[in-house]
Design an enzyme around this catalytic site. Structure first.
Site, PDB file in Angstrom:
ATOM      1  N   GLU A  20       0.785  -1.221   0.000  1.00  0.00           N
ATOM      2  CA  GLU A  20       0.000   0.000   0.000  1.00  0.00           C
ATOM      3  C   GLU A  20       0.824   1.282   0.000  1.00  0.00           C
ATOM      4  OE1 GLU A  20      -3.108   0.345  -0.455  1.00  0.00           O
ATOM      5  OE2 GLU A  20      -3.863  -1.689  -0.206  1.00  0.00           O
ATOM      6  N   SER A  72     -54.588  -9.404 -15.816  1.00  0.00           N
ATOM      7  CA  SER A  72     -55.557  -8.348 -16.113  1.00  0.00           C
ATOM      8  C   SER A  72     -55.329  -7.069 -15.332  1.00  0.00           C
ATOM      9  CB  SER A  72     -56.970  -8.860 -15.827  1.00  0.00           C
ATOM     10  OG  SER A  72     -57.309  -9.884 -16.734  1.00  0.00           O
TER      11      SER A  72
END
Length: 722
Positions: free
Chosen positions: A137, A419
C-alpha cells in the site's frame, strides 16, 4: 596565371570564414550588406539583433512571475480549504464510523456491518502483516510525513506503465486512513477541495501520532468484505484464528484485500483474482526486503483457500428484524449504488422513506396466520407507495425467508401482470386519446388475434355481448380489452404505459392487452399516478444520505404529468367497482373506505400440464388517496407448483389487511370530479365523460345498464385463458 592564383586565394579565405561561421552557430556572423532588390546596398552595416534577446528574457521573467503568482494562489487556495477541514481525533481514527440505514423516523433498521468489530492492539498484529500492508500500500510509509510527492510522481508513472504493484494511487496510508475516518468514499466527492483537506489532515495526523499508531488505526478500520471491518476480525471470521497464528500466505491475502474486498474474496467460485492479489503482495514484500524470494515462492504454492472456514454455519446476520426489512433494504442499497455510493465503505447514514409500522404489518400478514397461503413455499411480493410523492413506505420481497438479500419478488420483472394491466394499457389510453366515456360500448364477443387463428376467451368461457367500458373493466372481460387496445393503437398505448413507469420494449398489441411483465414496484407507481390525479412519481426509497464527513445529500423525485386529470378520475371511478360484491376483488373491501383497484390472474397454457383453472400468478393493486399497494403471489418454480382456484383472492386479502391498518389514522377522502369532466346518469348509474370532447361509439348500439348475470369474483388473463 598569377591573377588566377590570386583569385583562388581570395575564395579560399571566404570559404574559411564561412566554415568558421558554420562550425560556431553561437557566434554572430559578419554583417553582410542586405539586398535592396537591385543587387545594391542600402548604404550601411546592419545593427545586432538585441531586441530579440531582450524579448526572450522578458518572456522568461514573466513566466517566472506568473509561476510565482500561481504558487501563491495555490497556497492560498490550499490554506482556505484546510481551514474548512473537519476535525479529526483519535476517536475518529480508532473507531469505525458504521454505515447504517434508517427509517422515516430516523430509527436504525439495518447496520451495514454484519459482525461486531474486534479492535487489535499493535502487539496483536504480527510484524510480517505490518510489512505486508506497507509493502503493497505505501512502500515509503516510514519516510514521508503524511503526503508523499515521490509517491504521487510514482503513481503517475506506474499508471502510464500499467504497473500492478499497488503504486497506482497517489494517496499514502495516512491519507487513506483520513479518508476512511472523516470523508466520503464516493468517487463523486473526490474534489480538489477534498484532496487538499485530506492532505492537510494527513499532515496533522502524522504530527500527532506515531507511524505504528497510524498503521494500527488503518489495519483496524479497513473493510474486508462479508460485512467485516478490521484485519483482526477478518482473521477470526475467515480462519477462526487470531492474527498471530496465521501463516504468511494467509496474512498476505488479508493485506491485499482492502483494495477491493469484493473482487479479492477468496470464497468466490472463481477466486483467481484473490490468488493473484495475494501473490502480488508476496512479491512486493520481497522487493521491500521483508521476506526472501524463497519464502515468497513457497507461500505462492499454497492454495488460496488454505485454512478458510465454512461460512454456511455462520450466523452473521442473526438479527431477526433483518428479515422484516430485508427487501426494503435490498432496494435501498440498489438505489444508493445508482446514486454513486459504495455501500461497502464506512460512514454512510442512509435515511429512507420506510414506515416501520407498515413494514411490520406487511411482514406479519405475509408470515402469520391472518392470511392463509396454499403452502409454505407460496411466495409474495408487495410494494406500498405514497401517491403524492412516490415514496416507497413499505416493501416485502418474500415470505418464510431462509436466506437474506435473496430474490426480491417485489421488484421481479419477469412475471405476467395478468388483467391488472388493463387500466394502464387498454382503458386508460382509450380515455386519454380517444375521449371514451365510462359508458362507451365495447364488445364482449368471439375474438381472434389479428393475423392468427387463435381465439381469445374469457375466464368463464362465455361472452356478455355489448357492454359498457365500465362493465368490461370491473368484470375483467378479456375480449373487450383486446379490442380496446386495437382501437387505441399500439403507439399511443405504449406511450401511455411507458409514461407511468411500466416500460414495454415493443409496440404493444394482441395478448399484451391482458398481461405484460411488470413488478409490484412498477404497478404501485403507475396506480399511484392515477390516485393523485395523473402525475407520475418514480418509486423512491432514499430521502437523504449523510456521508462520513457530515455532509448531507438530499434526494427526491420530480413528478411528471402522465395523463389528464379527467383520465385519472374516470379510471378511478370505474375501478371503485372492482372492490364491490360480485366484482373481481370483493375480498379487498374495507367498509366505508374510498378506494379503487384492479385484480389480475394468469393461468397456464393447455400444453403446461396443469389442472383446469390452476393459477400461475395472482395480483391485486389497489389505492386510496394516501397509499397505493400492489401485491403479487405465486411460486418461484411455477411449473412445479400452482395456486389453486380457491386461493385466487389471496392478493386482495393481503391488501385488505395491510390497507385497513395503514388507513387507521389517515383521512378517508374521496376523489373530486375535475371541471373537465361532466356526469350523466344512465341506467341508474352515474357515468362520466370528458366535457365537450368528441368521441365515437364505433358504430355500436348504446347500452344503459351493467349486466350482472354470470358475474363472479374471478378472472384469468393470459394467452391461454380458461
Amino acid at each position: 596565371m598569377s591573377s588566377i592564383m590570386a583569385n583562388k586565394n581570395q575564395w579560399s579565405r571566404v570559404n574559411r570564414n564561412q566554415n568558421m561561421y558554420d562550425n560556431h552557430p553561437a557566434t554572430e556572423p559578419p554583417t553582410m550588406p542586405p539586398n535592396n532588390g537591385n543587387g545594391g546596398s542600402t548604404g550601411g552595416p546592419q545593427k545586432p539583433k538585441k531586441k530579440k534577446r531582450r524579448w526572450i528574457l522578458a518572456t522568461i521573467l514573466w513566466l517566472l512571475v506568473i509561476g510565482f503568482i500561481g504558487v501563491l494562489a495555490g497556497a492560498a487556495v490550499f490554506v482556505t480549504y484546510a481551514n474548512d477541514a473537519p476535525n479529526i481525533t483519535a476517536s475518529n481514527l480508532a473507531s469505525e464510523p458504521s454505515s447504517a440505514i434508517y427509517d422515516s423516523q430516523g430509527n436504525p433498521i439495518w447496520k451495514l456491518s454484519a459482525v461486531e468489530r474486534d479492535y487489535a492492539n499493535s502487539n496483536e498484529i504480527p510484524k510480517s502483516l505490518k510489512q505486508a500492508v506497507v509493502s503493497i500500500e505505501d512502500r515509503r510509509f516510514y519516510k514521508h510525513n503524511g503526503v508523499d510527492p515521490v509517491r504521487i510522481a510514482g503513481a503517475a508513472l506506474a499508471n502510464l506503465r500499467g504497473s500492478s504493484l499497488g503504486m497506482q494511487g497517489g494517496s499514502t496510508l495516512t491519507q487513506q486512513l483520513v479518508k476512511l475516518s472523516v470523508f466520503s468514499t464516493s468517487t463523486a466527492d473526490q474534489t480538489l477541495k477534498r484532496k487538499a483537506q485530506e492532505a492537510w489532515l494527513a499532515l496533522r495526523v502524522e504530527k500527532n501520532f506515531s507511524k505504528d499508531e497510524i498503521l494500527t488505526f488503518y489495519m483496524n478500520k479497513v473493510y474486508m468484505g462479508h460485512g467485516v471491518s478490521g484485519m483482526k476480525t477478518a482473521a477470526e471470521y475467515f480462519y477462526g484464528k487470531p492474527l498471530t497464528e496465521l501463516s504468511l500466505p494467509q496474512l498476505a491475502l488479508l493485506a491485499g484485500m482492502p483494495q477491493s474486498p469484493t473482487n479479492y474474496d477468496p470464497y468466490l467460485k472463481d477466486n483467481s483474482a484473490a490468488k493473484e492479489r495475494r501473490n502480488t503482495v508476496l512479491l512486493a514484500m520481497v522487493k521491500y526486503g521483508a521476506i526472501t524470494k524463497k519464502e515468497a515462492d513457497d507461500a505462492i504454492k499454497v492454495p488460496i483457500n488454505d485454512g478458510l472456514q465454512d461460512l454456511t454455519s455462520k450466523t452473521a446476520l442473526a438479527n431477526t428484524n433483518r428479515k422484516v426489512v430485508d427487501a426494503y433494504v435490498q432496494s435501498t442499497l440498489a438505489e444508493a449504488a445508482s446514486l454513486g455510493y459504495d455501500t461497502n465503505k464506512s460512514g454512510l447514514k442512509i435515511y429512507t422513506n420506510m414506515d416501520s409500522n407498515l413494514q411490520q404489518s406487511m411482514y406479519d400478514n405475509a408470515n402469520g396466520t391472518a392470511v392463509t397461503f396454499p403452502s409454505a413455499d407460496t411466495q409474495i411480493g408487495a410494494t406500498m407507495t405514497d401517491p403524492s410523492n412516490g415514496n416507497v413506505v413499505a416493501q416485502i420481497g418474500g415470505r418464510n425467508l431462509k436466506t437474506l438479500q435473496g430474490t426480491n419478488h417485489a421488484r421481479l420483472k419477469t412475471r405476467s401482470s395478468g388483467s391488472s394491466i388493463k387500466p394502464l394499457l387498454d382503458y386508460g389510453p382509450a380515455i386519454e386519446y380517444l375521449n371514451w366515456p365510462t359508458y362507451r360500448t365495447v364488445e364482449d364477443k368471439e375474438y381472434k388475434y389479428a393475423g392468427t387463428d387463435k381465439n381469445l376467451s374469457n375466464w368463464d368461457g362465455k361472452f356478455m355481448g355489448n357492454i359498457t367500458m365500465r362493465t368490461a373493466l370491473t368484470q375483467s372481460r378479456n375480449t373487450p380489452a383486446a379490442r380496446t387496445l386495437e382501437d387505441v393503437g399500439g403507439t399511443d398505448a405504449g406511450k401511455f404505459i411507458n409514461g407511468i413507469g411500466v416500460p414495454i420494449d415493443h409496440t404493444p398489441g394482441g395478448a399484451d392487452a391482458i398481461g405484460i411483465t411488470a413488478s409490484t414496484e412498477q404497478e404501485a407507481g403507475a396506480f399511484g399516478a392515477i390516485a393523485n390525479g395523473g402525475t407520475y412519481y418514480k418509486p423512491t426509497y432514499i430521502t437523504k444520505i449523510v456521508t462520513a464527513d457530515g455532509s448531507t445529500h438530499n434526494y427526491s423525485v420530480n413528478g411528471q404529468r402522465a395523463m389528464k386529470t379527467s383520465t385519472a378520475f374516470m379510471l378511478t371511478d370505474m375501478m371503485k367497482g372492482v372492490i364491490k360484491p360480485n366484482a373481481t376483488a370483493s375480498d379487498a373491501i374495507i367498509p366505508g373506505l374510498h378506494q379503487a383497484g384492479k385484480s389480475g390472474l394468469v393461468g397456464y397454457g393447455d400444453d403446461e400440464g396443469m389442472p383446469n383453472q390452476a393459477i400461475k400468478d395472482a395480483w391485486f393493486t389497489g389505492y386510496t388517496k394516501s397509499y397505493a399497494l400492489s401485491v403479487w403471489t405465486g411460486y418461484d418454480v411455477p411449473r412445479e407448483n400452482y395456486i389453486p382456484w380457491s386461493y385466487q383472492d389471496l392478493p386482495a386479502q393481503f391488501y385488505q389487511r395491510v390497507m385497513s391498518y395503514a388507513m387507521q389514522n389517515k383521512p378517508n377522502t374521496d376523489w373530486t370530479m375535475p371541471d373537465t369532466v361532466t356526469s350523466k346518469v344512465r341506467g341508474n348509474i352515474v357515468e362520466y365523460e370528458v366535457k365537450g370532447a368528441k368521441w365515437s361509439n364505433g358504430g355500436l348500439p348504446s347500452v344503459n345498464s351493467i349486466p350482472q348475470s354470470g358475474a363472479t369474483p374471478a378472472e384469468v388473463g393470459n394467452n391461454n385463458s380458461h
